[in-house]
Structure formats: C-alpha cells, structure tokens
Design an enzyme around this catalytic site. Structure first.
Site, mmCIF file in Angstrom:
data_model
loop_
_atom_site.group_PDB
_atom_site.id
_atom_site.type_symbol
_atom_site.label_atom_id
_atom_site.label_comp_id
_atom_site.label_asym_id
_atom_site.label_seq_id
_atom_site.Cartn_x
_atom_site.Cartn_y
_atom_site.Cartn_z
ATOM 1 N N THR A 152 -85.403 6.678 -42.539
ATOM 2 C CA THR A 152 -85.600 7.410 -41.614
ATOM 3 C C THR A 152 -85.487 8.940 -42.115
ATOM 4 O OG1 THR A 152 -83.445 7.176 -41.139
ATOM 5 C CG2 THR A 152 -84.861 5.675 -40.025
ATOM 6 N N VAL A 156 -79.089 13.151 -45.593
ATOM 7 C CA VAL A 156 -77.880 12.763 -45.559
ATOM 8 C C VAL A 156 -77.090 13.341 -44.164
ATOM 9 C CG1 VAL A 156 -75.684 13.445 -46.641
ATOM 10 C CG2 VAL A 156 -77.380 12.851 -48.019
ATOM 11 N N GLU A 317 -54.750 16.594 -53.050
ATOM 12 C CA GLU A 317 -55.542 17.653 -53.434
ATOM 13 C C GLU A 317 -55.000 18.268 -54.500
ATOM 14 O OE1 GLU A 317 -57.798 20.610 -53.696
ATOM 15 O OE2 GLU A 317 -58.212 19.231 -52.205
ATOM 16 N N GLY A 384 -65.852 16.513 -53.525
ATOM 17 C CA GLY A 384 -67.104 17.691 -53.309
ATOM 18 C C GLY A 384 -68.440 16.812 -53.697
ATOM 19 N N HIS A 557 -63.344 34.050 -17.951
ATOM 20 C CA HIS A 557 -61.882 33.809 -17.727
ATOM 21 C C HIS A 557 -61.586 32.673 -16.774
ATOM 22 C CE1 HIS A 557 -57.365 34.161 -17.830
ATOM 23 N NE2 HIS A 557 -57.413 34.097 -16.455
#
Length: 584
Positions: A152, A156, A317, A384, A557
């Site tokens: 399709t 990604v 990490e 990554g 607001h």
C-alpha cells in the site's frame, strides 16, 4: 534556402536488426525538434528516435515491421535548420536537371532507452514525501510512475510508523485519563483490554488513509509499481516485483526511499521477542515486563502505549537525559511523570549483552546507573534510524552518497546528478514526514520548470508522549553551544485556567527571542496537545513576528493556545495573569 535532412537511426549500442513497432509521423507532417518519429523494440526495451530539427516530412523510408540498425534511413526532412554536424551526400549533376538540395547526414542522440515502463518523473518511495512529490508532479502535467516496496502507499509513516502509533497512543490516552479521573471524583472499573480489537481498529485507521491515497493516485493517473528497486544507470532502475523483474526508465527521478531502523551489533535478532518499532506496532501481546532500548521519541511513544496497556516498562538511554534533542526544562515534566509510572529509567547506561533464554530475555547493562542483569518478556530496540542511501544502487546512477548514507542535495533538492532529486529522510536530517512532504513539492515544481526552493526557517519536532513535547527554531541548548544571545520567556501552565480544568498543570510554554529586535528565535512547549500548539510559534518564526505581535494577538479563552500569547506578554512585561519578571 531549405535543406533536406536524411534522418538516420543513431548509435543504439550493440543492437542490430531492431524491429520498428510504430511509425508516428507521415509524409507532409510538420514536426518539431525532439518529436518522436518511430519506436523500435528489442527483446529488452523499447526506444524512440526523435527529430533533430523542425520541418516537413518529405518521405518515410521505413514501415512497421521493418528491421533497422544504426545508420538506417528513417525519413527525409525538409528543414531550414540543421541540428548537428553533417556529411553531404551524393547528389545528381546530370545536364538540364537542376541540382538537388544538399542532403545532410545527422547523428542525433537517442532518447532514453525505454524499459518495461517509462516515466517523465519517477518517484522512488511512496511515503509522505514520495506520494506528495508524485501527486504534485502529476498535477503539474507530468507523467509519473511511483514505486513502493509495500503493498500500500504511505511508506513507513502511514503503514508502520506515524499513523498506527498515534492510533495506539489515542487508546493509551483514554486508558490513562480514565485512571486519573478518580482524582476528580469519577471512578471507572479496570478496563478490559481486547488486544485483537485494538489491533483491528489501528489497522482500520491505516487502511482508510492508504486506501484514500490509492484513490488519489488513480485520479491523478499516477502509475504504481510495487517492489524493491535499485538504480541500474542514470536513467533507469530495476524493480523486483511479484511478477518478476521490471526495467523502468525515466527523464527525471525523485528519490524518496526513506530510512531504516538502526540495529545494535551482536544482539540475538533471530529471537522474535526482540522487536523494533514496526514489531511493537503489530501489538502481538502485552508483555509483563518490557525494556525499551533508547530514550528518544520513538522509544518513549511506544513506552507510553505499552505502559497504558499494562506492561511494566523500563527505559535505558546512553545519554544523560531522555529525548536528547529537546531542552532539559521541556523534558523534565515528562521525566517526572513517567518515573512514577515506569518500573525504571536508566540514564548514561547501555545494553552490553542480551541472552535469549527460555524463561525470557536476560539483559546485561553497563554504565552509571546499570542494574544487575534483568529478565524481560520483550525488548524493543529504538536507538534511531539510518538513511537508505546505500540500499538503492545509487552508485549505478552516479549519485553521491555520504558516509552516513545521506544523499547531499541543494536548495532545489537536486543531487549531484542534476535530473535526479532526493527528498525526505534520505536527503538529510531532521528525519520528519512533514519536512519530506514540503521537499517533495519543491522537487516536483523544479522538474516542472517552476522557480521553487526549500528555504524553511524552521521545522518543528514533536514527541507524542504524555505529556507531549514540541519545539521549533532555536533551542536553548543550541543557543548556548553557538554563543547566540537570547532572552527567554516562560509561562507555567499552573497559571492557565484551561490546564487546571483538565488536570494537566505540569506544562510550560517557552519562547526564545532576540534581545535587540525582540523577534522570536525559537519556542518549546511541554504539556497536553503541545504538538497542536507549536504551529503558532512556527508561523510566527516564519513571518518574523516579535513579542509584541504575538502578545497583541487575541487568543481565545480559556484555551491552552493562549499560553503562547501569555509567554510573549511575559517577555514584554505586560502580563496580568502573573507577576511580570523584573527587567534586568
């Protein structure tokens, strides 16, 4: 005086006795330079021979079915213009017969040798950049072929990235908001998770969008080819399809081949319990314990989903903070929230080894906060993405690819091969869909002869975590590293009526400005719907707005959007919803 040009078959390589399958002109026709005269066909390709000049066809020397080779005469053309150096042919000198006009032999360049398909514009990759480029080129009158490896359109992003992840994040938001509603006096029973139904809903969202793209391609007469492609020359590529190999030739090409996930070497990737972001989006199950390797945007978005569904989440990490590209003050509210929900967050720590055991994945850590080896049911690799510049046979087309796999381009998105363009992830950072789509339009417009260039002042980034983080323009980290003078104006959401009313007062809206001109240099927002709110700051930066412009703009607001106006008022000292900071 007019001349008779003897138009011959040019150099066509090693081909001989090539069949003429179409004669596109007839005697008496007036033709233009480069107009196709005949089409020839070999067992490998078809090719047209164009006219070398404008003129009138005096005689046709070939017909359909004839076999021709280099030097075979195609037709006689009466023209007052000679397109190339030529050789005089023999002419009659019999008495009482006027001399015939000089006949010139013209060697002309053959058009691009045509393969199974030929495109004026070929687009490699049908992600947001690719399909945008293809559709824009078609709208500008070009004949377009679009190649996509998935079944399709959407690449990604639509199939296994941006869209399905946001669908799952929406489910996660409903679950967590229901949990937290107890603080406001509304208690729900524990949700029953039907993972198959969630997956089906996510896939339905994807199908609607990809199906819509297929319809738009059909309306625009964009021809689709599904398969994996590699360049074979500066004007052709080969596509491996389910029906076999196809050769596609082109006048211009736009490379939109995207990027792929980065893998840490030496891990047991043959174990299905180790997944990447695409695997995480398949939602095969809800693991009891899950480790996210990589504290960037993709990893934390998936952590948000699986945490809400019931997994115990740990994040590791290597850097000293989550989402390294964002300013620390923006990340802080996110970190504070998720450290209460997640099992662990390990910073300045790396995974050194994963053992695939029957009872689970045993993960070994190294670094400042490294724990003892831990056993997990699933491990998500989210360290990554890398550009696909080295996966498309670019060298066969003469296209330069740098050491990181990017294709360097100029402002018109041209590569070093001027009729081949590159856009999106493969053309450089940031690797973002909205950047790719704008670059795609530029490339298509340049091909169509428009004066177009990619000159965006800023490209916004968004982490769809909870809370969301969004930023645009100059960050504080960049300003300090580059020695750029700036002022900062913060508006805490604890003073926002709208933020308080939805129970999300942890947010902050920050503006950076030039101390002299008072113009906006950058902006960052952390809080609910930050990804929607950042657009105002993007426009302000593109338009060169200063703090007074933003502060005097009347915002509705009570909304979260007015926090941008309040931040500008903080900079100007005109804020009334808080005490303005003292001028230094």
């Amino acid at each position: 005086m007019s001349q008779i040009i003897e138009v011959k078959v040019p150099d066509i390589g090693d081909f001989k006795d090539v069949a003429v399958i179409e004669v596109m002109v007839k005697a008496g026709d007036t033709i233009e330079p480069e107009q196709s005269l005949i089409t020839m066909e070999t067992d490998k390709a078809t090719m047209d021979v164009p006219s070398p000049a404008a003129g009138v066809v005096k005689a046709i020397k070939v017909k359909m079915g004839d076999k021709v080779s280099e030097g075979s005469v195609i037709l006689l053309l009466e023209s007052s213009v000679v397109a190339a150096a030529s050789t005089p042919a023999t002419h009659s000198t019999a008495p009482m017969v006027p001399p015939a006009p000089a006949i010139h032999e013209v060697h002309i360049p053959v058009n691009v040798v045509k393969g199974d398909l030929h495109a004026e514009v070929l687009v490699l990759g049908a992600g947001p950049g690719g399909y945008t480029a293809a559709f824009r080129a078609a709208d500008l009158g070009k004949q377009v072929v679009l190649i996509e490896k998935y079944a399709t359109l959407g690449g990604v992003c639509l199939n296994v990235g941006c869209i399905p992840s946001k669908a799952l994040l929406h489910v996660a938001k409903i679950i967590t908001e229901a949990e937290e509603a107890a603080q406001h006096g509304v208690t729900f029973s524990k949700p029953r998770i039907d993972i198959n139904q969630i997956r089906a809903w996510k896939e339905n969202v994807v199908a609607k969008l990809t199906g819509g793209l297929a319809g738009l391609a059909k309306q625009r007469k964009v021809q689709m080819v599904h398969g994996v492609a590699k360049f074979t020359s500066p004007n052709s590529l080969s596509v491996e399809t389910k029906d076999g190999s196809k050769t596609i030739t082109f006048d211009n090409a736009i490379i939109a081949a995207g990027s792929s996930v980065v893998r840490i070497p030496g891990m047991p990737y043959d174990d299905p319990r180790i997944i990447d972001s695409s695997g995480a989006l398949q939602l095969q199950d809800v693991p009891q314990r899950m480790l996210i390797i990589g504290g960037g945007i993709i990893g934390l978005e998936m952590a948000t989903v699986y945490d809400a569904l019931g997994s115990k989440i740990s994040v590791v990490e290597l850097a000293d903070g989550l989402i390294p590209g964002a300013d620390r003050d923006l990340v802080r509210p996110l970190h504070k929230r998720i450290e209460k929900r997640y099992e662990a967050i390990y910073l300045k720590t790396r995974v050194s080894k994963i053992e695939a055991l029957k009872e689970g994945l045993k993960v070994h850590f190294e670094g400042a906060q490294a724990p003892e080896p831990q056993l997990y049911d699933r491990v998500l690799m989210a360290v990554g993405r890398r550009p696909n510049g080295r996966d498309i046979g670019a060298e066969a087309a003469g296209v330069s690819v740098n050491e990181r796999g990017f294709i360097p381009v100029n402002q018109q998105m041209r590569s070093n091969v001027l009729h081949i363009y590159a856009i999106g992830d493969i053309a450089g950072e940031p690797m973002l869909a909205h950047k790719a789509s704008h670059e795609g339009k530029v490339a298509a417009e340049v091909i169509a002869g428009h004066k177009s260039g990619f000159d965006a002042l800023t490209i916004p980034a968004v982490a769809y975590t909870d809370p969301e983080i969004a930023w645009t323009g100059l960050t504080e980290t960049q300003a300090k590293a580059q020695g750029i003078e700036y002022e900062k104006a913060n508006f805490p959401w604890a003073a926002s009526g709208r933020a308080l009313s939805i129970g999300r007062e942890e947010g902050v809206t920050k503006l950076l400005l030039d101390p002299q001109t008072r113009r906006i240099l950058g902006a960052g927002i952390v809080g609910a719907n930050a990804g929607e709110l950042i657009a105002e700051a993007v426009l302000a930066l593109e338009m060169g707005a200063d703090m007074e412009d933003i502060g005097l703009t009347i915002h509705p607001h009570p909304t979260l959007s007015e926090t941008v106006g309040f931040a500008a008022e903080m900079a100007e000292g005109t804020i009334t919803d808080l005490m303005a900071p003292r001028k230094k």
